[in-house]
Design an enzyme around this catalytic site. Sequence first.
Site, PDB file in Angstrom:
ATOM      1  N   ARG A   1      47.734  43.026   6.843  1.00  0.00           N
ATOM      2  CA  ARG A   1      48.211  43.596   5.566  1.00  0.00           C
ATOM      3  C   ARG A   1      48.088  45.112   5.554  1.00  0.00           C
ATOM      4  NH1 ARG A   1      49.122  39.321   1.969  1.00  0.00           N
ATOM      5  NH2 ARG A   1      47.623  37.615   1.997  1.00  0.00           N
TER       6      ARG A   1
ATOM      7  N   PHE B   1      59.975  36.450  10.806  1.00  0.00           N
ATOM      8  CA  PHE B   1      58.676  36.559  10.144  1.00  0.00           C
ATOM      9  C   PHE B   1      58.099  37.953  10.384  1.00  0.00           C
ATOM     10  CE2 PHE B   1      54.165  36.028   9.471  1.00  0.00           C
ATOM     11  CZ  PHE B   1      54.168  35.329   8.277  1.00  0.00           C
ATOM     12  N   VAL B   2      57.760  38.635   9.301  1.00  0.00           N
ATOM     13  CA  VAL B   2      57.276  40.016   9.411  1.00  0.00           C
ATOM     14  C   VAL B   2      55.871  40.168   8.837  1.00  0.00           C
ATOM     15  CG1 VAL B   2      59.576  41.080   9.401  1.00  0.00           C
ATOM     16  CG2 VAL B   2      58.440  40.610   7.223  1.00  0.00           C
TER      17      VAL B   2
ATOM     18  N   ASP C   1      51.149  39.392   5.380  1.00  0.00           N
ATOM     19  CA  ASP C   1      50.128  38.928   6.325  1.00  0.00           C
ATOM     20  C   ASP C   1      50.619  37.818   7.239  1.00  0.00           C
ATOM     21  OD1 ASP C   1      50.238  36.995   4.133  1.00  0.00           O
ATOM     22  OD2 ASP C   1      48.526  36.067   5.104  1.00  0.00           O
TER      23      ASP C   1
ATOM     24  N   ASP D   1      61.989  35.155  -0.088  1.00  0.00           N
ATOM     25  CA  ASP D   1      62.323  34.360   1.092  1.00  0.00           C
ATOM     26  C   ASP D   1      63.113  33.131   0.634  1.00  0.00           C
ATOM     27  OD1 ASP D   1      62.181  33.559   3.802  1.00  0.00           O
ATOM     28  OD2 ASP D   1      60.275  32.545   3.509  1.00  0.00           O
TER      29      ASP D   1
HETATM   30  P1  IMP Z   1      59.255  32.161  -0.997  1.00  0.00           P
HETATM   31  O1  IMP Z   1      58.601  31.366  -2.076  1.00  0.00           O
HETATM   32  O2  IMP Z   1      59.666  31.307   0.177  1.00  0.00           O
HETATM   33  O3  IMP Z   1      60.375  33.069  -1.463  1.00  0.00           O
HETATM   34  O4  IMP Z   1      58.139  33.028  -0.323  1.00  0.00           O
HETATM   35  C1  IMP Z   1      57.630  34.142  -0.838  1.00  0.00           C
HETATM   36  C2  IMP Z   1      56.248  34.378  -0.277  1.00  0.00           C
HETATM   37  O5  IMP Z   1      56.124  33.898   1.064  1.00  0.00           O
HETATM   38  C3  IMP Z   1      56.018  35.873  -0.200  1.00  0.00           C
HETATM   39  O6  IMP Z   1      55.412  36.325  -1.387  1.00  0.00           O
HETATM   40  C4  IMP Z   1      55.117  36.012   0.998  1.00  0.00           C
HETATM   41  O7  IMP Z   1      53.771  35.879   0.600  1.00  0.00           O
HETATM   42  C5  IMP Z   1      55.468  34.849   1.880  1.00  0.00           C
HETATM   43  N1  IMP Z   1      56.392  35.246   2.964  1.00  0.00           N
HETATM   44  C6  IMP Z   1      57.700  34.952   3.085  1.00  0.00           C
HETATM   45  N2  IMP Z   1      58.229  35.486   4.198  1.00  0.00           N
HETATM   46  C7  IMP Z   1      57.210  36.143   4.808  1.00  0.00           C
HETATM   47  C8  IMP Z   1      57.123  36.915   6.016  1.00  0.00           C
HETATM   48  O8  IMP Z   1      58.081  37.128   6.784  1.00  0.00           O
HETATM   49  N3  IMP Z   1      55.888  37.425   6.295  1.00  0.00           N
HETATM   50  C9  IMP Z   1      54.801  37.241   5.514  1.00  0.00           C
HETATM   51  N4  IMP Z   1      54.844  36.538   4.370  1.00  0.00           N
HETATM   52  C10 IMP Z   1      56.039  35.990   4.028  1.00  0.00           C
END
Ligand code: IMP
Length: 191
Positions: free
Chosen positions: A172, A159-160, A166, A110
């Site tokens: 999950r 958001f998925v 989750d 993300d």
């Molecule tokens: P980042 O550090 O922002 O890249 O986020 C990564 C973590 O955020 C992932 O391992 C997920 O646990 C959580 N995450 C990011 N986007 C989503 C989403 O759309 N749904 C659920 N969890 C998400």
Amino acid sequence: MSARPLPPAHADLETVLVSATAIRRRLKRLGAEISRVYGKEEITVVAIINGAILFTADLLREIPNPVRLDCIRVSSYRNATRSHARPKLLQNLTLDLANRHVLLIDDILDTGKTLSLVVELIRKQDPASVKVCVLLDKRGRREVPFEADFVGFSIPDTFVVGYGLDFAERYRNLPCIGVLKPQHQNPPEWA
Ligand code: IMP
Ligand code: MG
């Protein structure tokens, strides 16, 4: 082949973005792609839990190489749909990664903060190589530059939940990936 009955939580989805069948098909190709890149080498897989649990379990069955498996736990969300400013390490690795080929697996890329942090931790152990595999990539949301080596699906900035992902620890176990109906995105009893 008869499809499994859908869990009741499936009714909370507004749309299905990636079906269970599409996930299964993609994982077969992804497993073959990974195995081609590593040849006959042993792979040390590091899964970021909890999100990557389902993806890792299914993907590993498509990779014929010798594999060692370890898990690392990093905080990302609490009950919200936006991530922390800086993810925190909650549970560290147990395997030695020095001179190993490490394949880091996460559910979704993300902002890029979580994977940047974990790659940085892994590199401190002097592995032979580090590659990253994610089931989903939300390219439009990056806050730090980060590219995964293997990507299951690129998805839009939404958001998925499902298949390991989750919302406040729920959903999950859905076999597919989808978007929640607005009324399920902030239930007051979970706050
Ligand atoms: P980042 O550090 O922002 O890249 O986020 C990564 C973590 O955020 C992932 O391992 C997920 O646990 C959580 N995450 C990011 N986007 C989503 C989403 O759309 N749904 C659920 N969890 C998400
Ligand atoms: Mg996660």
